[in-house]
Write an enzyme that holds these catalytic residues in place. Sequence first.
Site, PDB file in Angstrom:
ATOM      1  N   MET A  30     -62.172 -42.652  56.282  1.00  0.00           N
ATOM      2  CA  MET A  30     -63.456 -43.468  56.589  1.00  0.00           C
ATOM      3  C   MET A  30     -63.303 -44.051  58.203  1.00  0.00           C
ATOM      4  O   MET A  30     -63.645 -44.922  58.668  1.00  0.00           O
ATOM      5  CB  MET A  30     -63.333 -44.756  55.671  1.00  0.00           C
ATOM      6  CG  MET A  30     -63.586 -44.279  54.055  1.00  0.00           C
ATOM      7  SD  MET A  30     -64.413 -45.440  53.082  1.00  0.00           S
ATOM      8  CE  MET A  30     -63.379 -46.864  53.372  1.00  0.00           C
ATOM      9  N   HIS A  37     -53.350 -41.703  59.174  1.00  0.00           N
ATOM     10  CA  HIS A  37     -54.130 -40.553  59.021  1.00  0.00           C
ATOM     11  C   HIS A  37     -53.806 -39.284  60.135  1.00  0.00           C
ATOM     12  O   HIS A  37     -53.775 -38.185  59.231  1.00  0.00           O
ATOM     13  CB  HIS A  37     -55.437 -40.726  59.881  1.00  0.00           C
ATOM     14  CG  HIS A  37     -56.190 -41.913  58.961  1.00  0.00           C
ATOM     15  ND1 HIS A  37     -56.530 -43.203  59.486  1.00  0.00           N
ATOM     16  CD2 HIS A  37     -56.948 -42.069  57.786  1.00  0.00           C
ATOM     17  CE1 HIS A  37     -57.299 -44.125  58.802  1.00  0.00           C
ATOM     18  NE2 HIS A  37     -57.326 -43.352  57.740  1.00  0.00           N
ATOM     19  N   GLN A 153     -55.711 -43.664  43.933  1.00  0.00           N
ATOM     20  CA  GLN A 153     -56.819 -42.821  44.470  1.00  0.00           C
ATOM     21  C   GLN A 153     -56.443 -41.468  44.541  1.00  0.00           C
ATOM     22  O   GLN A 153     -57.110 -40.498  44.121  1.00  0.00           O
ATOM     23  CB  GLN A 153     -57.219 -43.155  45.881  1.00  0.00           C
ATOM     24  CG  GLN A 153     -57.829 -42.165  46.583  1.00  0.00           C
ATOM     25  CD  GLN A 153     -58.621 -42.698  48.088  1.00  0.00           C
ATOM     26  OE1 GLN A 153     -59.373 -43.507  48.203  1.00  0.00           O
ATOM     27  NE2 GLN A 153     -57.699 -42.447  49.100  1.00  0.00           N
ATOM     28  N   ARG A 187     -57.663 -51.596  57.540  1.00  0.00           N
ATOM     29  CA  ARG A 187     -58.068 -52.977  57.322  1.00  0.00           C
ATOM     30  C   ARG A 187     -57.088 -53.853  57.922  1.00  0.00           C
ATOM     31  O   ARG A 187     -57.330 -55.369  57.861  1.00  0.00           O
ATOM     32  CB  ARG A 187     -58.362 -53.282  55.934  1.00  0.00           C
ATOM     33  CG  ARG A 187     -59.462 -52.759  55.222  1.00  0.00           C
ATOM     34  CD  ARG A 187     -59.724 -53.361  53.760  1.00  0.00           C
ATOM     35  NE  ARG A 187     -60.813 -52.833  53.499  1.00  0.00           N
ATOM     36  CZ  ARG A 187     -61.221 -51.752  52.452  1.00  0.00           C
ATOM     37  NH1 ARG A 187     -60.285 -51.082  52.208  1.00  0.00           N
ATOM     38  NH2 ARG A 187     -62.342 -51.521  52.122  1.00  0.00           N
TER      39      ARG A 187
HETATM   40  O1  PAF Z   1     -58.939 -43.257  51.359  1.00  0.00           O
HETATM   41  C1  PAF Z   1     -60.207 -43.233  52.148  1.00  0.00           C
HETATM   42  O2  PAF Z   1     -60.219 -43.565  53.489  1.00  0.00           O
HETATM   43  C2  PAF Z   1     -61.157 -43.062  51.351  1.00  0.00           C
HETATM   44  O3  PAF Z   1     -61.275 -43.647  50.081  1.00  0.00           O
HETATM   45  C3  PAF Z   1     -61.613 -41.430  51.177  1.00  0.00           C
HETATM   46  C4  PAF Z   1     -60.601 -40.879  50.503  1.00  0.00           C
HETATM   47  C5  PAF Z   1     -61.994 -41.196  52.490  1.00  0.00           C
HETATM   48  C6  PAF Z   1     -63.052 -41.614  50.439  1.00  0.00           C
HETATM   49  O4  PAF Z   1     -64.093 -42.242  51.076  1.00  0.00           O
END
Ligand code: PAF
Length: 284
Positions: A30, A37, A153, A187
């Site tokens: 996101m 990342h 997730q 965040r």
């Molecule tokens: O982890 C995230 O940044 C989000 O939940 C994802 C996997 C990109 C889905 O929008």
Amino acid sequence: MKVIEKTAEISACSRELHLRGEAIGLVPTMGFLHDGHLSLIRESKRITGKTAVSIFVNPAQFGPKEDYHRYPRDIEGDAKKCRETEVDLLFLPSVEDIYPEGHRTYVDVEGLNDKLCGRSRPKHFRGVATIVTKLFNIIMPDKAFFGQKDYQQAMIIKRLATDLNFGVDIIVMPTIREADGLAMSSRNSYLNSNERVAARILYRSLMLAEDMIRSGEVTSGEVRAKMEGLIAGEGSSKIEYISISDPGNLEDIETIAGDVLVAIAVWIGKTRLIDNIIIKGDKR
Ligand code: PAF
């Protein structure tokens, strides 16, 4: 690096890469990219031929009172980081392209979506599962990369990749932390300087749990109580949950025996942070 905004265009590009025999790694994000990342991007570059990064702040995974509108965004900074890490494709779709008028289909991973974070964020994982499904269909990656910080997730995405026969290999990479242990998260940028100090309590509480369990504590209630006590001592914090569960199915564990997932969600001021560790049974 190719920057692509249209779903049809990235699908065509991806098809062409596959025809040339390239394997594609996808890092869905996101945006507001941080070292967590970048570690996923680097791993994708290491083990696949071409790396695609998607940046899409997905409205479907935010509740009505959540931070969709104020979620941090920095497309220029992100594009620079992607260029520097030699990303091949940067996908920046619009909300209209992903959820056109009339969109009605959602993906729900039952039995995993209602635990831990799902208790307070009832439609969150439906939104995550839906966007990830769509990205898999649009980009057709061979591998996709996620961080362990969002453990639930990652489990849900593994499940959906298997259940919906995507044939996409889901790679989960370790949580990347600041020097004081705070898990990296977009965040974290919401925290003021006092809250940033207070936020260390998440990792400290996980370390306390790990110490107790490694020293032989087997009663989850005891571990949770000590963690609660420690976090309560940090004035600006409020516990949403402390969960001690089976990392295979997220079911609560009362008596700790094998591998265990200790996961927490804590509010620091107005910022909700999550973190977790897995403590292996065979290393105790
Ligand atoms: O982890 C995230 O940044 C989000 O939940 C994802 C996997 C990109 C889905 O929008």
